[in-house]
Design a protein around this motif. Sequence first.
Motif, PDB file in Angstrom:
ATOM      1  N   ILE A 115       0.836  -1.206   0.000  1.00  0.00           N
ATOM      2  CA  ILE A 115       0.000   0.000   0.000  1.00  0.00           C
ATOM      3  C   ILE A 115       0.868   1.253   0.000  1.00  0.00           C
ATOM      4  O   ILE A 115       1.794   1.376   0.799  1.00  0.00           O
ATOM      5  CB  ILE A 115      -0.928   0.021   1.234  1.00  0.00           C
ATOM      6  N   GLY A 116       0.607   2.131  -0.940  1.00  0.00           N
ATOM      7  CA  GLY A 116       1.338   3.384  -1.011  1.00  0.00           C
ATOM      8  C   GLY A 116       2.576   3.309  -1.887  1.00  0.00           C
ATOM      9  O   GLY A 116       3.200   4.331  -2.172  1.00  0.00           O
ATOM     10  N   LYS A 117       2.942   2.092  -2.380  1.00  0.00           N
ATOM     11  CA  LYS A 117       4.102   2.003  -3.275  1.00  0.00           C
ATOM     12  C   LYS A 117       3.756   2.640  -4.610  1.00  0.00           C
ATOM     13  O   LYS A 117       2.601   2.612  -5.050  1.00  0.00           O
ATOM     14  CB  LYS A 117       4.472   0.531  -3.519  1.00  0.00           C
ATOM     15  N   LYS A 118       4.806   3.206  -5.260  1.00  0.00           N
ATOM     16  CA  LYS A 118       4.549   3.897  -6.511  1.00  0.00           C
ATOM     17  C   LYS A 118       5.011   3.054  -7.702  1.00  0.00           C
ATOM     18  O   LYS A 118       6.036   2.400  -7.654  1.00  0.00           O
ATOM     19  CB  LYS A 118       5.271   5.248  -6.521  1.00  0.00           C
ATOM     20  N   ILE A 119       4.224   3.105  -8.781  1.00  0.00           N
ATOM     21  CA  ILE A 119       4.576   2.356  -9.994  1.00  0.00           C
ATOM     22  C   ILE A 119       4.550   3.308 -11.178  1.00  0.00           C
ATOM     23  O   ILE A 119       3.569   4.035 -11.377  1.00  0.00           O
ATOM     24  CB  ILE A 119       3.572   1.201 -10.230  1.00  0.00           C
ATOM     25  N   ASN A 120       5.651   3.324 -11.913  1.00  0.00           N
ATOM     26  CA  ASN A 120       5.712   4.132 -13.127  1.00  0.00           C
ATOM     27  C   ASN A 120       5.073   3.348 -14.265  1.00  0.00           C
ATOM     28  O   ASN A 120       5.557   2.291 -14.653  1.00  0.00           O
ATOM     29  CB  ASN A 120       7.185   4.446 -13.450  1.00  0.00           C
ATOM     30  N   ILE A 121       3.967   3.856 -14.788  1.00  0.00           N
ATOM     31  CA  ILE A 121       3.270   3.088 -15.825  1.00  0.00           C
ATOM     32  C   ILE A 121       3.666   3.529 -17.227  1.00  0.00           C
ATOM     33  O   ILE A 121       3.115   3.054 -18.210  1.00  0.00           O
ATOM     34  CB  ILE A 121       1.740   3.171 -15.653  1.00  0.00           C
ATOM     35  N   ARG A 122       4.650   4.424 -17.316  1.00  0.00           N
ATOM     36  CA  ARG A 122       5.148   4.813 -18.650  1.00  0.00           C
ATOM     37  C   ARG A 122       6.660   4.775 -18.644  1.00  0.00           C
ATOM     38  O   ARG A 122       7.314   5.805 -18.811  1.00  0.00           O
ATOM     39  CB  ARG A 122       4.695   6.214 -18.993  1.00  0.00           C
ATOM     40  N   PRO A 123       7.215   3.590 -18.451  1.00  0.00           N
ATOM     41  CA  PRO A 123       8.672   3.530 -18.294  1.00  0.00           C
ATOM     42  C   PRO A 123       9.422   3.878 -19.575  1.00  0.00           C
ATOM     43  O   PRO A 123      10.573   4.305 -19.525  1.00  0.00           O
ATOM     44  CB  PRO A 123       8.934   2.089 -17.879  1.00  0.00           C
ATOM     45  N   ASP A 124       8.788   3.713 -20.758  1.00  0.00           N
ATOM     46  CA  ASP A 124       9.501   3.941 -22.016  1.00  0.00           C
ATOM     47  C   ASP A 124       9.385   5.387 -22.494  1.00  0.00           C
ATOM     48  O   ASP A 124      10.123   5.810 -23.376  1.00  0.00           O
ATOM     49  CB  ASP A 124       8.969   3.004 -23.101  1.00  0.00           C
ATOM     50  N   ALA A 125       8.434   6.113 -21.922  1.00  0.00           N
ATOM     51  CA  ALA A 125       8.248   7.492 -22.358  1.00  0.00           C
ATOM     52  C   ALA A 125       9.206   8.414 -21.592  1.00  0.00           C
ATOM     53  O   ALA A 125       9.630   8.088 -20.495  1.00  0.00           O
ATOM     54  CB  ALA A 125       6.811   7.915 -22.114  1.00  0.00           C
ATOM     55  N   PRO A 126       9.545   9.565 -22.187  1.00  0.00           N
ATOM     56  CA  PRO A 126      10.467  10.474 -21.500  1.00  0.00           C
ATOM     57  C   PRO A 126       9.891  10.996 -20.176  1.00  0.00           C
ATOM     58  O   PRO A 126      10.633  11.150 -19.197  1.00  0.00           O
ATOM     59  CB  PRO A 126      10.674  11.604 -22.500  1.00  0.00           C
TER      60      PRO A 126
END
Lengths: 108, 863
Positions: B637-648
């Motif tokens: 809970i509260g962890k962050k996930i980058n859902i656009r790793p390939d975009a700048p």
Amino acid sequence: MKGLVLGEFEELVMLMCMILKDEAYGINIVEEIRIKMNRKVNLSAVHVTLYRLEDKGLVTSHMGGVTQMRGGRRKRIFELTSTGIEMLKDLQEKRQTILSLIPEFKLS
Amino acid sequence: MNFEKKYSIRLLKLFCPKELQESIIGDLEEQYLISRKTKSKLLANLLLAYNTMRFFRYGIFKRHSVNNQSSNATFNLLWNYMIVFVRSAKRNFTFYSINLTGLVLGLTVVLFALLYIKNETTYDSFHTESDKIYRIAAQRSYGPWFPSIELAEGKKLLTENHTWMAEATFFSRMLERYVTVDGKKFAEPNVLLVESGDKFFEIFDFKIIGGNSKELTKNTNSIVISESLARKYFGFENPVGKSVHFDSINVKISGVFEDLPTNTHVSLDLLLVSNTYFASKASGLFYFRLNGNDTKLVRDAVLGFSDPEKSQLDVDEEESLIDVQIQNIKDIHLGSNLTFELKPGGDKTQLKIFGLVAFVILLISCSNFTNLSNAIFSKRRKEMAVRKVLGSKKSSLTLQFLLESIIMAIIGLVIAYIISFYLLPFFSQFTGIGFTIKHLFDPYLLSISIVLTVITGLLSGLYPSLIMPQIKILSLFKNDFRTQSKINVRKSLVTVQFFLLIGLGSSSFIINQQLTYLTSLDSGLKKEGVVKLKKAWSLQGSETIKSFKNKLLSQSYILNVSQGYVPGDEDYTMSYLPEGFEYPLKDALTNTTDLNYLALLGVEGKHGPFFDEEQHPDVSLLVNETFVKNLGWDDPIGKKINIRPDAPEPRYREVRGVFSDYNFFSFHQQVTPQMIFMRENLQYVNQNILVKINMAHAKESFEWIEKVWDEYQPDIPLNYAFIEDDMQYAYEKDRRTANTSKVLAFLATLLSILGLVGITAFLTTLKTKEIGIRKILGATTGNLLLQFSREYFSLIAIATLSASLLSYTFLNSWLENFAYRININPVIFLFAGFLLAIIAFITVSLEGLKVIRENPTKALRHE
């Protein structure tokens, strides 16, 4: 002889053979029928009929002489066997007997 | 001109017996000369031809056999063989029919296998220059490969002048829409869309049967339809030039094409030519004919689009190209399996198995055929002896037997064709391919099957026909020509059949057991009463969607409404970079949906603020237990996930809850990691609208759903299904495997019994005398039967052992496809062996009793 039946065309061809004697072969018989009977028959029909008659033992054949007309080919001359002649005679007699029983045919 | 050179005479010579020729030709020439005197040359010639033709009659042909024995000896001999064959077939009718049955079975299976294999391997090879036709497939930055490219990219390719491209077509798919003809509405699912002037029919060689084939796609707002569609709309009237209503526009029918063949990866009933519709599309499929042979040029050109400086294309960053494949059209069916293919692809392994099995079955029926032919031939040894005494050569006996086997094989093929004709509809249903009589009588298939049949006849007849004539005349008249080696060959053939029977039978049993097990498993969802309204993308805007849902819910039997992907749909993954990780991951299933989703499917929420709080942010990210476990997080809970790793520019989402695992796919797989994005107000529908209904009021519910749908979407056909039914498609392939194995096991049993009957019948005739002596010495019927069957028991034991080992390995590797599987119980193999022993005993008894029951004196006088 028993059971052997002669067709009208077969009888005709046999009669022609008797008339033509040594000249009784395919095309001559066709011509003879044309002249005597005023009837056109096909060569192949005559041939097949002759072979059938041969099978029945009513005619025999032998190869005849060479003529220029035929490009050096021999004719197959047909001749009635004694059985054949017997049969024709028998047929004529029976026919005569039947005809004599019919008043309309007693003309002469 | 030489008379003999005339064509008619030459012809006569061909069919006329030699000894008649001289007199006939002589007569003909004479007749010709007579007619030449009075008639023109042409007429005489015609007459000659006619007269010659008249000799083409039975009275002439029959002279061949009567008078001329010598020149027609071969013909007579063959004729004699035929007569003997027919007589012997009449005498041993049961034997011959058993033999034929086995062969017909084998050939029918082979015929179907050939039909299937031919269809699968010739996909799209009928297009002109199909070697040169390619498709561009692209991978997008969010993960998956698509068979399509962006609209802008395709248009750019079309307008630019590329040297590598001869012609191209760029088309898009349409969702199911209504076509209205004279007030009647038809829902059409197979619709493709092109711009005017597209070269669709120049790339694809679909047969045009109506309209000007050069101007089919010339005008916007026109359609080209398939033959069966034309029938459906207009009966037998000519549809070209007529106007119909498509979706919301009026279109003119510009042409008709023949229904697409079964071996193309395109499915199409209606081609819409419309510039306005096309302009609204996001992507399309690009096919082109290559100039030269360098596909790398194409790849570079398309990849160049992803370079913003070079291309100046306005493509959304998220959608940017990563990789490009240039696929030949012939390789698409078996080689390409991307997301959203036009038609589901074929399976190479399945194809190989199919071919192998057909080959094995042909082999078994061949060996049966050999066995039984042998038995039949040895019953005819007296005939052979007499032939030999009268001076027949070994080679002519061989010829006789070979001829008989080939004739048998051809009769078998004819019957197999008749049977296949009647079984074709079932086979079409079984494979899902619409085979017709045209496929069955395809010249290619026909010639292959004839060649195969003749080879079968030759091979099967070869063994008996080579061995039998070698036997000495005296031993043919006697009864002893048993040699140990031949018996062994026969026994090994029977063992092979036993092996196959046990292998196939037990495998089929275990495969079906596994399937039953799968259906009994709990997927972690409450699927009952959940209906999906498929491809509901046309509902747009959050207000419309919300009011649609509320309208549905206004009836008490509609229990819940949500939307999103559900099990049974295509999977959808995207790359993501979780907190604390260096490289992006791709394995998680992603789904965007609304807040009701989990409740509707009956999935339990584990913990997290999402499940505790009333108020939610715009987007909440939920993950499943497997996701947490895989990443090794203690508290997600509260962890962050980058859902656009390939975009700048990265975009972060915070995990707001964990839900319990449920199985999204079939039980082939373990539960996969899963991410769900929850949004209160979605602007669009993600694949399906989901409705949970009260099953006690199913009928009212469906009527209500249809009513509401028609109110909101009058122009779009509703397409719905229970998700439970849809999920069954995941097991479609397995069910097919199971069915195939059942059919094969049945065939193997039948063939083995035939084989057993053959060999027993053969052996009992050999042992007639032995039986007689044994009976006189006091053996009972039971003793004798046991004596007979005993030798099979050892064969069965060998077959059981080897077959169980092999099937065990095979089944184990098959079961590895499933994450959830049963254990193989070895007792099944023993049981199969036992069952086979019983079958063998019964068959042998039935066949043997005939001889054993006889009076022993008769048996002793057998020779």
